[in-house]
Motif scaffolding. Sequence first.
Motif, PDB file in Angstrom:
ATOM      1  N   UNK A  85       0.817  -1.224   0.000  1.00  0.00           N
ATOM      2  CA  UNK A  85       0.000   0.000   0.000  1.00  0.00           C
ATOM      3  C   UNK A  85       0.844   1.264   0.000  1.00  0.00           C
ATOM      4  N   UNK A  86       2.018   1.226   0.630  1.00  0.00           N
ATOM      5  CA  UNK A  86       2.884   2.405   0.622  1.00  0.00           C
ATOM      6  C   UNK A  86       3.375   2.704  -0.787  1.00  0.00           C
ATOM      7  N   UNK A  87       3.756   1.664  -1.528  1.00  0.00           N
ATOM      8  CA  UNK A  87       4.195   1.864  -2.909  1.00  0.00           C
ATOM      9  C   UNK A  87       3.039   2.365  -3.773  1.00  0.00           C
ATOM     10  N   UNK A  88       1.821   1.876  -3.506  1.00  0.00           N
ATOM     11  CA  UNK A  88       0.649   2.333  -4.267  1.00  0.00           C
ATOM     12  C   UNK A  88       0.401   3.819  -4.029  1.00  0.00           C
ATOM     13  N   UNK A  89       0.466   4.248  -2.768  1.00  0.00           N
ATOM     14  CA  UNK A  89       0.248   5.663  -2.446  1.00  0.00           C
ATOM     15  C   UNK A  89       1.322   6.520  -3.119  1.00  0.00           C
ATOM     16  N   UNK A  90       2.558   6.041  -3.092  1.00  0.00           N
ATOM     17  CA  UNK A  90       3.650   6.794  -3.703  1.00  0.00           C
ATOM     18  C   UNK A  90       3.452   6.907  -5.219  1.00  0.00           C
ATOM     19  N   UNK A 109      10.148   6.246  -8.957  1.00  0.00           N
ATOM     20  CA  UNK A 109      11.446   5.654  -8.604  1.00  0.00           C
ATOM     21  C   UNK A 109      11.440   5.204  -7.149  1.00  0.00           C
ATOM     22  N   UNK A 110      10.874   6.040  -6.285  1.00  0.00           N
ATOM     23  CA  UNK A 110      10.805   5.661  -4.873  1.00  0.00           C
ATOM     24  C   UNK A 110       9.871   4.473  -4.655  1.00  0.00           C
ATOM     25  N   UNK A 111       8.803   4.390  -5.428  1.00  0.00           N
ATOM     26  CA  UNK A 111       7.912   3.237  -5.305  1.00  0.00           C
ATOM     27  C   UNK A 111       8.639   1.953  -5.683  1.00  0.00           C
ATOM     28  N   UNK A 112       9.484   2.034  -6.722  1.00  0.00           N
ATOM     29  CA  UNK A 112      10.281   0.862  -7.095  1.00  0.00           C
ATOM     30  C   UNK A 112      11.259   0.496  -5.982  1.00  0.00           C
ATOM     31  N   UNK A 113      11.831   1.507  -5.333  1.00  0.00           N
ATOM     32  CA  UNK A 113      12.764   1.241  -4.224  1.00  0.00           C
ATOM     33  C   UNK A 113      12.047   0.563  -3.063  1.00  0.00           C
ATOM     34  N   UNK A 125       6.600  -9.440  -8.764  1.00  0.00           N
ATOM     35  CA  UNK A 125       6.857  -9.216 -10.185  1.00  0.00           C
ATOM     36  C   UNK A 125       5.664  -8.518 -10.840  1.00  0.00           C
ATOM     37  N   UNK A 126       4.461  -8.918 -10.454  1.00  0.00           N
ATOM     38  CA  UNK A 126       3.267  -8.280 -11.014  1.00  0.00           C
ATOM     39  C   UNK A 126       3.187  -6.815 -10.601  1.00  0.00           C
ATOM     40  N   UNK A 127       3.491  -6.531  -9.332  1.00  0.00           N
ATOM     41  CA  UNK A 127       3.455  -5.148  -8.849  1.00  0.00           C
ATOM     42  C   UNK A 127       4.506  -4.304  -9.558  1.00  0.00           C
TER      43      UNK A 127
END
Length: 387
Positions: A85-90, A109-113, A125-127
């Motif tokens: 959820x944090x990556x989704x929000x980012x 880029x931060x979401x990938x990190x 992998x899907x995300x």
Amino acid sequence: MGIEPLSPPDCGNGLRKADGSVIALRTLISPNRPWIHLLYLGMFFFGWLYLPPTRLEAALGLVSMAGFIGLYVFVMRRMDWTVYPAALITSLLGLLLVPQTLGGGVYFVFAAAMLGRLDWTLRLWAAMALLAVTGISAIWIYAPTPLFALALAGLGAMAAGGSMIAARHEREADQAEETRSRAAREGAEAERQRIARDLHDLLGQTLSTVTLKAEIAERLLGQDADRALTELRAIQTISRQALADMREAVIGLRGRKLGEAMSEGVQRLADTGVSARLDGAADAAQLSDEVSTALAMVVREAVTNIIRHADAGDAALVFSKQGDVVCLAIQDDGCGDADPSGGGLSGLRARLEALGGALDVAPGSDGRGTVLTATLPTKTQGFGAQQ
């Protein structure tokens, strides 16, 4: 061998991890930590250099950045489902801000990190694929050239790879810490058992002798005051020795010599009315400290059992060496029926087996009494080197 207590963590020089422990300040600001990556937020402002924002856009950008920093600090201390959820929000922040400034692409880029910190499962992998399609598409639409989209994809891959490596190092560090903690717990338990065994081995015989001499002194008080005084002085001497033995057992610095233990055992048996024969004590002087101490414990336990339980009149303590093996045999003519699984004997057996030796308890050759035989190898314990 002591345990040094762990020093309490310095809560003023770091931040607490999710498990309640503290990250040291030096570790916190290390380039290997993810916090240093927040410097990449400076890329967000590059677009404003070419197209200054309105006040509303600037306020929205700064408020969203402040919220993102809090989210990033939270999630980069974790490696669980909350990363998704944090990556989704980012990513949503990136979609919201890219139409205003291409610098908003840094949030992808931060979401990938963030996602790079998780184990690479099919779900991850899907995300990652969804994030790549979303970020590249957004930049492709608003960027003046496709190179921006390619640069974003490259930065995202680098960020995910760096986070993966950092997360792996953190897992390895946690595993190493758990291994150290487990070793410390096992060491503490082994030390506790050692102290328990040593106190039993060292003090059992002494306390039995003190009790017996106190009873003798009590009977002699009204008959022979001089002999009673002698017995009381003997109790003082034995008690002092018992105190020294206890201190040595607790700090693990026994280093007892077998010859001395055999002589003391014969004397204590004599003090309780058991006639004891000693053979081979001089040969024991060449033993290493480890072997000598282990066999000295055998002498103490055997003598204690004879005094307490055997009701014996005669005993023999015999030490011999056959090649690279030493043998200590202690025999009495008492009632027998010694329990090989008793606490003292089982502790001695464990001690000898740890050194590659053995302990045997059997009836005497004529069916009377007990023969306790301890054997130990000497090659690896320095016996031959001291010849």
